[in-house]
Scaffold this motif. Sequence first.
Motif, mmCIF file in Angstrom:
data_model
loop_
_atom_site.group_PDB
_atom_site.id
_atom_site.type_symbol
_atom_site.label_atom_id
_atom_site.label_comp_id
_atom_site.label_asym_id
_atom_site.label_seq_id
_atom_site.Cartn_x
_atom_site.Cartn_y
_atom_site.Cartn_z
ATOM 1 N N GLU B 154 0.826 -1.195 0.000
ATOM 2 C CA GLU B 154 0.000 0.000 0.000
ATOM 3 C C GLU B 154 0.864 1.249 0.000
ATOM 4 O O GLU B 154 0.593 2.205 -0.729
ATOM 5 C CB GLU B 154 -0.905 0.014 1.220
ATOM 6 C CG GLU B 154 -2.001 1.043 1.041
ATOM 7 C CD GLU B 154 -2.315 1.791 2.294
ATOM 8 O OE1 GLU B 154 -2.065 1.251 3.384
ATOM 9 O OE2 GLU B 154 -2.781 2.934 2.187
ATOM 10 N N ARG B 303 7.737 5.895 11.274
ATOM 11 C CA ARG B 303 6.850 6.935 10.766
ATOM 12 C C ARG B 303 7.090 8.240 11.526
ATOM 13 O O ARG B 303 7.018 9.330 10.949
ATOM 14 C CB ARG B 303 5.402 6.474 10.899
ATOM 15 C CG ARG B 303 4.489 7.158 9.923
ATOM 16 C CD ARG B 303 3.098 6.558 9.914
ATOM 17 N NE ARG B 303 2.919 5.586 8.865
ATOM 18 C CZ ARG B 303 2.739 4.296 9.077
ATOM 19 N NH1 ARG B 303 2.710 3.826 10.298
ATOM 20 N NH2 ARG B 303 2.583 3.456 8.081
ATOM 21 N N LEU D 212 -7.446 -1.177 -0.325
ATOM 22 C CA LEU D 212 -6.057 -0.933 0.069
ATOM 23 C C LEU D 212 -5.998 -0.054 1.298
ATOM 24 O O LEU D 212 -5.187 -0.239 2.184
ATOM 25 C CB LEU D 212 -5.341 -0.209 -1.067
ATOM 26 C CG LEU D 212 -4.725 -1.068 -2.125
ATOM 27 C CD1 LEU D 212 -4.270 -0.177 -3.246
ATOM 28 C CD2 LEU D 212 -3.551 -1.830 -1.551
ATOM 29 N N ASP D 213 -6.899 0.876 1.323
ATOM 30 C CA ASP D 213 -6.824 1.852 2.395
ATOM 31 C C ASP D 213 -7.052 1.241 3.763
ATOM 32 O O ASP D 213 -6.727 1.841 4.768
ATOM 33 C CB ASP D 213 -7.855 2.960 2.154
ATOM 34 C CG ASP D 213 -7.423 3.833 1.014
ATOM 35 O OD1 ASP D 213 -6.217 3.925 0.796
ATOM 36 O OD2 ASP D 213 -8.284 4.404 0.331
ATOM 37 N N PHE D 215 -5.483 -0.985 4.982
ATOM 38 C CA PHE D 215 -4.190 -1.337 5.576
ATOM 39 C C PHE D 215 -3.324 -0.109 5.796
ATOM 40 O O PHE D 215 -2.141 -0.204 6.002
ATOM 41 C CB PHE D 215 -3.475 -2.340 4.690
ATOM 42 C CG PHE D 215 -4.251 -3.591 4.555
ATOM 43 C CD1 PHE D 215 -4.190 -4.545 5.544
ATOM 44 C CD2 PHE D 215 -5.083 -3.792 3.473
ATOM 45 C CE1 PHE D 215 -4.940 -5.686 5.438
ATOM 46 C CE2 PHE D 215 -5.828 -4.931 3.379
ATOM 47 C CZ PHE D 215 -5.768 -5.892 4.359
ATOM 48 N N ARG D 216 -3.977 1.017 5.710
ATOM 49 C CA ARG D 216 -3.221 2.246 5.878
ATOM 50 C C ARG D 216 -2.528 2.296 7.216
ATOM 51 O O ARG D 216 -3.115 2.012 8.251
ATOM 52 C CB ARG D 216 -4.194 3.418 5.809
ATOM 53 C CG ARG D 216 -3.872 4.401 4.788
ATOM 54 C CD ARG D 216 -4.914 5.482 4.741
ATOM 55 N NE ARG D 216 -5.952 5.286 5.705
ATOM 56 C CZ ARG D 216 -7.141 4.847 5.395
ATOM 57 N NH1 ARG D 216 -7.427 4.504 4.156
ATOM 58 N NH2 ARG D 216 -8.081 4.740 6.316
ATOM 59 N N GLY D 217 -1.275 2.622 7.074
ATOM 60 C CA GLY D 217 -0.445 2.969 8.201
ATOM 61 C C GLY D 217 -0.781 2.417 9.572
ATOM 62 O O GLY D 217 -0.671 1.242 9.821
ATOM 63 N N GLU D 218 -1.200 3.283 10.445
ATOM 64 C CA GLU D 218 -1.112 2.968 11.859
ATOM 65 C C GLU D 218 -2.419 2.485 12.452
ATOM 66 O O GLU D 218 -2.484 2.203 13.621
ATOM 67 C CB GLU D 218 -0.675 4.219 12.615
ATOM 68 C CG GLU D 218 0.523 4.861 12.004
ATOM 69 C CD GLU D 218 1.375 5.537 13.033
ATOM 70 O OE1 GLU D 218 0.813 6.306 13.816
ATOM 71 O OE2 GLU D 218 2.581 5.264 13.067
ATOM 72 N N ARG D 219 -3.480 2.493 11.642
ATOM 73 C CA ARG D 219 -4.754 2.124 12.246
ATOM 74 C C ARG D 219 -4.796 0.611 12.389
ATOM 75 O O ARG D 219 -4.586 -0.127 11.436
ATOM 76 C CB ARG D 219 -5.877 2.623 11.359
ATOM 77 C CG ARG D 219 -7.230 2.518 12.006
ATOM 78 C CD ARG D 219 -8.236 3.269 11.197
ATOM 79 N NE ARG D 219 -8.162 4.706 11.470
ATOM 80 C CZ ARG D 219 -8.847 5.599 10.763
ATOM 81 N NH1 ARG D 219 -9.589 5.232 9.770
ATOM 82 N NH2 ARG D 219 -8.751 6.861 11.076
ATOM 83 N N GLN D 220 -5.033 0.167 13.542
ATOM 84 C CA GLN D 220 -4.998 -1.284 13.757
ATOM 85 C C GLN D 220 -6.396 -1.841 13.814
ATOM 86 O O GLN D 220 -7.232 -1.320 14.468
ATOM 87 C CB GLN D 220 -4.283 -1.580 15.076
ATOM 88 C CG GLN D 220 -2.865 -1.105 15.079
ATOM 89 C CD GLN D 220 -2.027 -1.697 13.983
ATOM 90 O OE1 GLN D 220 -2.176 -2.864 13.674
ATOM 91 N NE2 GLN D 220 -1.174 -0.916 13.370
#
Lengths: 669, 482, 318, 220
Positions: B154, B303, D212-213, D215-220
């Motif tokens: 992603e 990050r 896809l979004d 799996f964005r970054g930091e959100r669990q």
Amino acid sequence: MPMFLLLSGIAALLLLAILAVVFSGSRFATRLVYGAGLLLSLELLVVGGLHLLCDAPPLALSLPLGLPWIGAHFRLDALSAFFVVIVNLGAAAACLYGLGYGQHAEEPSRVRPFVPAFIAGMNLVLLTADAFTFLLSWEFMSLVSWALVVVEHRDPRTVRAGYTYALMASLGTFALLLAFGLLAGPNGSYGFAAMRAAQVSPSVGALVLGLVVIGAGSKAGLVPLHVWLPEAHPAAPSHVSALMSGVMTKVAVYAVIRIVFDLLGTPHWWWGIVLLVLGGASALMGVLYALFESDQKRVLAYSSIENIGFIFVALGLALAFRADGFQAAAALALTAALFHAFNHAILKELQFFGAGAVQHATGTRDMERLGGLIHRMPVTAFCILIGCVGIAALPPLNAFASEWLIFQAILLSPSLPQWGLKLLVPAVGALLALAVTLAAACFVRFFGMSFLGRPRSEAASCAEETDGFSLAAMLLLAGLAVVGGLLPGVVIDALGPISTSLVGRHMPVQASLPWLSIVPIAASRSSYNGLLVFIFIAASSGIVASAIHVFASRRIRRAPIWDCGYADTNPALQYSASSFSEPIRRVFGPILFLARTEVEMPPVGSVAPAKFKVHLEDLIWQRLYVPVTGIVMTIADRLNVFQFLTIRRYLSLVFLALVSLLLVLALWS
Amino acid sequence: MSWLLGHNVALILTIPAVTALVLTLLPGYRLSAKLNVAGSLLTFLAALSLFAGHPPADPFVLVDDLNIVFIVLNTFVGFTTSLFSMSYIGHELETGRLTPTYLRFYHAMYQVMMFGMNLALLVNNIGLMWAAIELATLATVLMVGIYRTHEALEAAWKYFILASVGIAFALFGTILVYMAALPVVGEGLKAMTWTVLLSKASEFEPSLLSVAFIFLLLGYGTKAGLVPVHAWLPDAHAEGPTPISAVLSGLLLNVALYAILRFKMLMARNHAAISPGPLMIALGLVSLLFAAFMLYRRRDIKRLFAYSSIEHMGIIVFAFGMGGPLANFAGLLQMTMHSLTKSAIFFVVGHIAQAKGSQKIADIQGLTQSHPLLGWSLVVGVLAIAGMPPLGIFMSEFLLVTTTFVRAPLLAVLLVLGLTVAFGALLLRLQSVAFGMPQGKVAPVRVSVLPIFAHLGLVAIAGVYLSPMLVHWFQHVSIMLG
Amino acid sequence: MELIRDLVVQGAQMLLVVLLAPLVTGVVRKLKSRLLRRQGPSVLQPYRDLLRLIRKDVVLADNASWLFRSAPYLIFSTTWVAAALVPTFATGLMFSWSADLIAIVALLGSARFFLALAGMDVGTSFGGIGSSREMMIAALAEPVMIMIVFVLALLAGSTQLSTIAAYMVSPAVGLRVTLGMAFVSLLMVGIAETGRIPVDNPATHLELTMVHEAMVLEYSGRHLAVLELAGSLKLLLYLSLIACLFLPWGLTLPDASAWMYGIGLAAYIAKILTGCGALALFETAIAKMRVFRIPTFLGAALMLGLLGTLLLFVSRGF
Amino acid sequence: MHGIAFDVAHLLAGCLVLVSFLMLYQDRLYSLLNTYALHATVLFLSVAWQAYIQNAPDLYVTAGIALVFKAIIIPVALHRMIVKLGIHREIETVVGTGPTMLAGMGLVGLSLVVMLHAAAGANLMAREDLAFALAVILLGLLIMVTRRNAVSQVVGFMSLENGLILAAAGAKGMPLVVEMSVAFSILIAFIVIGIFLFRIRERFDTVDLQALDRFRGERQ
């Protein structure tokens, strides 16, 4: 040559810091670091002291370091030399103390490298003569002390204290940075000599003053920038607390004097008001906080705030007098400020050493768990007693002499032409008087709860006297406090060159007066003789004691405590530290601390204990710092959505940025 | 020797290219890691020889005071990062996050990327510069996605899409510059040759240049991670292999910045065109403040530092936007120091993540206790990046803040606000990571000490002593930048 | 010759205050009793009490420390030194320049400091109560003293008691509002500091509101005697201070002849006796306050003092 | 000659903008791809005309690439892909067509204002070309931000790139470098997109970026 000695001493201290890392595993590391540190700070002390006493002309040196096209400038004048004396006196005592204390301190390898670096940093601040090197040393000093604050890093409170400290320190550095930016002007003339030569406009000068008060005031612990101090100073190991509270705050005072009195040029009369108001507020708030605190080291830290308040009031007076052309009065006020800085350094170090010894002996700093230590730790108790008498500004010790000078300076204020000052100065004087007596109450409580009475915990009842090095350090400082109180004239004379260079006059020479009195202005006006007062007290108590012992019974019978026949066996029934301050809390608490009390009475017939709780809130923390933190956190939360947008939305951002820039262009043309 | 001096520019470009070619063919990963290091070292040495002498500007290659600093820095960090990646990638292979096939690809791409960046810095043609930057970008896109986890893919996808838009903007800006130059310089290669453009810039059509600059600023600004076109940066840093994070922060951002600076110089020569200063100041401040606040809510350590890179890019762009000898000097110094410091931080963070098996800040505690070397290096690194003395960034921030305050007090207040807020966040995280009770795995790890110490050592020395040669260079460049 | 005379005067003053102090206490007690229509003890009773105490053994609590034992002497000597520096019958005391009014206030502060510590030494709840309240009262009373010092110093241009007294005798003084304010607040402070009604009751021993007596509860024998004497001395000191500052008539100035000293002495004793009478009258007429009314009482004194000072700053004409 | 050359170039560039508008209007993937093919064809014509009037034979290569690659190969490949993914019937717009079209008009207006003012002194033809190219670029970006589907975003991006080529072709005598890099970028872009789509196919069931979004970054 003295300059070279000083700088090489500082370099050696830095080298020592590196050596401490290299040999951190060695058994002799503590000896090495504190022993060498002691020698080096003594060397610096001697060089600085000789320069001051000989009234030598300023020395300058530049090295091709720092800002490339400016270089690193160093300068040793009387002001620097005096503070070099304060710093290294404190440092030498702390190293001596560290020789013993360091043997049994926690996490020694996290302390050792930073102590010499800290000393070196403080010395560097005093010697630098350009803005860049000054701020570099200043922030280096802050940083190293931050590392020392977080030594006991497993305690979350310590880490939080370190955080608050570092943040406030950085804020302060930025304020100084801006101040120097203004002083340096658009061409970037960062050397102090150039700043001195340049004249700034009154509005710029006022801005510089404000920034310096924020920058150096936050380091000194001036209310309302003090919030970090009672957290950070106690968190460090005790000899470092002593250095921070006793010495580093003086470096901040140095910064204020250097910038406001030396670099800023002609003052405006109302500048004094800023310092007077903040100083008065600090004096009162500091001592009140100290009165309501039961952690020994926090009491001491708050008391530092109080004394810094005194120093700033004196500086404010000096500024006001100087602005109005009363040079003699300005010299008196400035000398009082410097003298008080010197005295406070000695006394605060002494007390922190004592608190460290107590903490080591009992494992606690909470006065509610101490008591009766005068029997277990007699020498420590004696030294601390001297410290307490001194810091409560009682004659014949040193702090009384300096506070007496401050009051004398206040009494000269009617000659000031401005109404604002005329009305403000007596009010500030009343604040100071209140602070002095509250300080006496505070230190009665401090000494009485920790050393007198019966032990309130197991640990306190099995305490052992501390080691020889620590005792030596404490005795040394106690001796200095007494000598400084008996012979204040010597110190005042040594301060002459400083006030000559900063306000154009110095106080009358004291050394030639009969009986070593001190006379601030004229003998008919006021005079004080610590030596004579001491001799009188000693003689008369000697006479009385011997007379009674000769003519009356000398017998002593030991018996249980009488207490009006109501002999309580439980030490918990003694007066506690918080009950001691209750009457004063009733007077000041509701207004200044939003004090609330909660009484929880069990129902009739129940055997549950009654509970009594007192809530005190730091008004400044609640009204100033909590909202600011809240705003930052809210913004951070709001903005955080930008981490979680979809790619399409990010592209929309790009798109919007482009379109808005093109719109700007379209409108611009 | 004289041969070397005559051909050093060619060597800087050919060594990475040839190494990349060889690495695609070479099967063994140990050997290729060593070859990667060797290639990077040779490139660095060749770049160093530029100090001794370099060819005069021709239509294709240009070596001047501005880019020589960038090139040497670029190849140096490239070399140290290759050293770091040798031990880092070895560990990744052991834990099975990467396969040997991917490693071969990784090393080859590394050199391609280095080639792209060196080319971008050396060429004297704005079209070629554009192409070279895109080459380097695409190489890093592939590297970011190399772990093939959901998050990595992603991140790479986001990077790719946003970077492509940036590519398009930059190209359009380049075309516009050409169009602006066309009536003055004439058709053909000349109208894209940097030195020619610079000498004739004052006669260009100003309003066309203005539009061009907006596109170039946003286009290359995307690479440089300026808010609001930054969105790819945090994720790409966080999800890619750590050496790539180091290179992204330490080098690619600089190269993009270099491009912006080149065009800023062009704009400065044409007084009728829109003044680039306010635009850059605005973008810089927005980046600084935005990133500073974003730092507070970060849970992933990589990050976190990625946002700190945005913050620093903001400061640097702000500095160049302010202009004048002091601010430009500050900008150059800040850029250099940021490259060195941030890559050192990523080296440390890479090892930490390997030691702890996690990048989550919550999983890392008490590092100074469990891994003293890593812990204290991180402390020094973060303090350096937060602008604490006696480390290099302090000097640049000192100059920037003081000079800004005299010229534009309000801007300086905003700048200081951003710096303080950022410091607060960084310190908060640093303390929780470095101090407290150690958590999780405490087993020691193999640490490649040399790159970390080399970078931090340089930063520490620069904080108190800058060599006169460097200063002379910086000052000259500052004047060039106007 | 002058030196010898000064020494004699100084020595006489020191002896005088010590000898006179118990008498003052006795006189006040006697007058109070008479006012209450009681016979009351003889005015010499305090002397007898002291002698009896001195002869008795000291009973020390088991855990009393060296501080407890040395505190009485320290308290007494600091009070004594302070009292010796206040002009009683003559100004121009030989050593008056060694401490000015601020230093005298501070000396009394030292005495109080050690008294409070001594109260806490054994670790009883009564001792703690006493010390805590004493320090609270002092914390509010001492600023008032400093304010009074400000008023006087601003008028006389000096903080030296001799100079102030000389100024107060001079015709330059006149009637001033500020002086009145200072006088009233000095009276209030004096009452609080010497532990008289309505702030404290020197006659009680087991009342919950007691302050001074609570601190000395554990003392006995010669220690108690010294402390009692110190207490009386303090009362005398305040009376002398008021007399010297606000009723300076009859004070012998330097370089006066011998019979002038006699007049001074007589005037002084007359003044002290008047003071005793006023005090006794006041104490009989008024009831003791609750402890927590004291801050209000002293706050009023502080306000008066501050107002006086500010008025002075605003205009020298007041 | 000059008058006709200008008119034709103008016409073709205008056509490209028009087709961009058409793309903006399409809400089905199929029709979007078809319109894109038309877009590429118009680009081909435009570039070819430029090659003719500028007498620059190398531009014919660019034109050829536009025709063969963009107008034929890519649409066909994407057709197949979406059929395979089964998303060819999807209707997807974020904002309603009306507001989108209005925004598009605004963008064209903006680009005209900016460019016609900017290039006042430049060659008239180039100026018109540039204005239209800018409009195409902005419209392409608008397509990208108003679509959720990855394929249509890619299409939007490609129309954006067409605008770039229009601008490059309009720049008289732009060196070969440009053509090379244009081809280069198309090639790389497409290959990488292909790889990505392939990888995404491998991991995800859809190419919708919303998936896809997650799996964005930091959100669990």
